[in-house]
Design an enzyme around this catalytic site. Structure first.
Site, mmCIF file in Angstrom:
data_model
loop_
_atom_site.group_PDB
_atom_site.id
_atom_site.type_symbol
_atom_site.label_atom_id
_atom_site.label_comp_id
_atom_site.label_asym_id
_atom_site.label_seq_id
_atom_site.Cartn_x
_atom_site.Cartn_y
_atom_site.Cartn_z
ATOM 1 N N GLY A 172 -0.259 2.118 -6.096
ATOM 2 C CA GLY A 172 0.587 1.103 -5.128
ATOM 3 C C GLY A 172 2.106 1.186 -5.041
ATOM 4 C CG ASP A 173 4.806 -0.592 -6.079
ATOM 5 O OD1 ASP A 173 4.850 -1.803 -5.580
ATOM 6 O OD2 ASP A 173 4.467 -0.554 -7.333
ATOM 7 N N GLY A 181 3.975 -0.827 3.679
ATOM 8 C CA GLY A 181 4.563 -1.641 4.572
ATOM 9 C C GLY A 181 5.312 -1.209 5.630
ATOM 10 C CG HIS A 227 4.061 -5.350 2.056
ATOM 11 N ND1 HIS A 227 2.977 -5.661 1.451
ATOM 12 C CD2 HIS A 227 4.719 -5.792 3.151
ATOM 13 C CE1 HIS A 227 2.613 -6.692 2.451
ATOM 14 N NE2 HIS A 227 3.438 -6.678 3.351
ATOM 15 N N GLY A 245 10.138 -7.531 -10.056
ATOM 16 C CA GLY A 245 11.271 -6.887 -10.399
ATOM 17 C C GLY A 245 11.352 -5.943 -11.432
ATOM 18 N NE ARG A 290 7.751 -0.372 -7.629
ATOM 19 C CZ ARG A 290 8.309 -0.694 -6.365
ATOM 20 N NH1 ARG A 290 8.963 0.687 -5.803
ATOM 21 N NH2 ARG A 290 8.170 -1.686 -5.578
ATOM 22 C CG LEU A 333 9.886 15.022 1.445
ATOM 23 C CD1 LEU A 333 8.898 15.689 0.516
ATOM 24 C CD2 LEU A 333 9.461 15.878 2.880
ATOM 25 N N GLY A 343 7.753 10.076 5.308
ATOM 26 C CA GLY A 343 9.012 9.332 5.294
ATOM 27 C C GLY A 343 9.905 10.033 4.811
#
EC number: 6.3.4.4
Length: 428
Positions: free
Chosen positions: A12-13, A17, A41, A301, A304, A331, A412
């Site tokens: 995830g994350d 999005g 997202h 919040g 991670r 990246l 990205g």
């Protein structure tokens, strides 16, 4: 025209999005097919950043139809908060379609989620406490409440009463809590239903007709492959199927309508909550990735957990989802590192494993086997083609592609919407 599934290939994350918004400019419908408001997202448009938890990220684009499918569990209060927040910033949400067959997260689901998690103590799963698991449990136990149930007072009262019968016994006798009032809960849900009604539709029919008419539909998964209740790191998973197969069961569209499956992966790996994470960095390198990548949960919040790229996980995601393409995100975060480790296999009790262990005890004991690539110092956010990337950066991407067993079709290179290098079309 194609049905395109977009899923997270890690925990995830990954930046789904942004990827959804990128592809969404070329599609007609964006449909969420699983999960609830337990996943967040962010979509960045110019100087504006939109944090979404339940709405499809395509809601920002006025030229497409955003859909919440039957596989999503919907908290109406959260949905209205998001709609109000967007409309206060000039975003029209009137084109949203919500499946009449989607299940509802009621207030008592949130209560049970929080109480149960606290009761588990050291055995906790690490849920967000937003009622997702209890709502899915009711769905499987056939005592769930669907969106269309909100429009019939007597029918709704009966369903709430049936659902709360056992739950109140648990709250009082096991958790030493007060019982939840059936009448009050019914009234609250009826009021929410009144506001929800203009958005409600037979979304399965809408999506199938759209595909029949040659429209392009993007199926947007919440969470990610490694959190799938069947294929993830069980029991440290979500309560739904974020893998590609969930796009069909979560929208009512058949598998033959899917022509492309796109996985989104970070150039490193993050995870939130409990569970095994072989490449996790508990030293200053992990903190560096966290700060450079702004790795804090949109929904909670929470910081991670961060680690190096895990090619074993990505190969597994390619297999389970049948990936046709990968979008590699963030990246740019790795700029400044002299060397970048890549996990190519695991050491489990002295034996090399090139593939994902099916035994979760073995996965928890897995130690990463690394190979190291040279890093780069340059800012890549202004690179608009693959050839413009530093040579060592290009080599890193090519190695990830080789190890993942799937082509990397977009990269990205920064937080903005246009910080993307497109290598292969994701729609044609």
């Amino acid at each position: 025209m194609p049905g395109i599934v977009l899923i997270g290939a890690q925990w995830g994350d990954e930046g789904k999005g942004k990827a959804t918004d990128l592809i969404g400019t070329k599609v007609d419908y964006v449909a969420r097919f699983n999960g609830g408001n337990n996943a967040g997202h962010s979509v960045v448009v110019g100087d504006e950043s939109y944090a979404l938890h339940l709405l499809p990220s395509g809601i920002i684009n006025p030229n497409l139809t955003p859909v919440i499918g039957n596989g999503v569990v919907v908290d109406p209060e959260v949905l209205f908060e998001e709609i109000d927040g967007l409309e206060s910033r000039g975003i029209d949400c009137s084109h949203l379609k919500v499946s009449e067959a989607a299940h509802i997260i009621a207030p008592y689901h949130r209560t049970l989620d929080k109480v149960t998690e606290r009761f588990l103590g050291k055995h906790k799963i690490g849920t967000t406490g937003r009622g997702i698991g209890p709502a899915y449990a009711d769905k499987i136990n056939r005592v769930g409440i669907r969106v269309h149930d909100l429009f019939n007072a007597d029918h709704l009262h009966d369903k709430v009463e049936a659902s709360l019968h056992q739950k109140n016994q648990m709250l009082v006798k096991l958790y030493n809590r007060r019982p939840i009032d059936v009448d009050q809960t019914t009234e609250e849900l009826l009021k929410l239903g009144e506001r929800l009604k203009p958005y409600v539709a037979n979304t399965g029919l809408i999506l199938n007709k759209a595909l029949d008419e040659g429209k392009t539909v993007l199926f947007e998964g919440a969470q990610a492959t490694m959190l799938d209740v069947d294929h993830g790191t069980y029991p440290f998973v979500t309560s739904s199927n974020p893998t590609a197969g969930g796009a069909c069961t979560g929208t009512g569209v058949g598998p033959t309508r899917i022509t492309r499956v796109v996985g989104v992966s970070k150039a490193y790996v993050t995870r939130v909550g409990e569970g095994p994470f072989p490449t996790e960095l508990l030293d200053e390198s992990g903190e560096w990735l966290r700060q450079q990548g702004h790795e804090f949960g949109v929904t909670t919040g929470r910081p991670r957990r961060c680690g190096w790229f895990d090619a074993v996980v990505n190969r597994y995601a390619s297999q389970v989802n049948g990936l046709t393409d990968i979008v590699l995100t963030k990246l740019d975060v790795l700029a400044g590192l002299k060397e970048i480790p890549i996990c190519v296999a695991y050491d489990v009790d002295g034996e090399r494993h090139d593939d994902m262990p099916t035994d979760q005890a073995a996965f928890a004991a897995a130690k990463p086997i690394y190979e190291t690539m040279p890093g780069w110092d340059e800012d890549i956010s202004n690179c608009h083609s693959f050839d413009e990337l530093p040579a060592t950066c290009q080599a890193y991407v090519k190695r990830l592609e080789e190890l993942s067993g799937c082509r990397i079709s977009a990269i990205g290179t920064g937080p903005q919407r246009d910080h993307v290098i497109q290598i292969n079309s994701l729609v044609d």
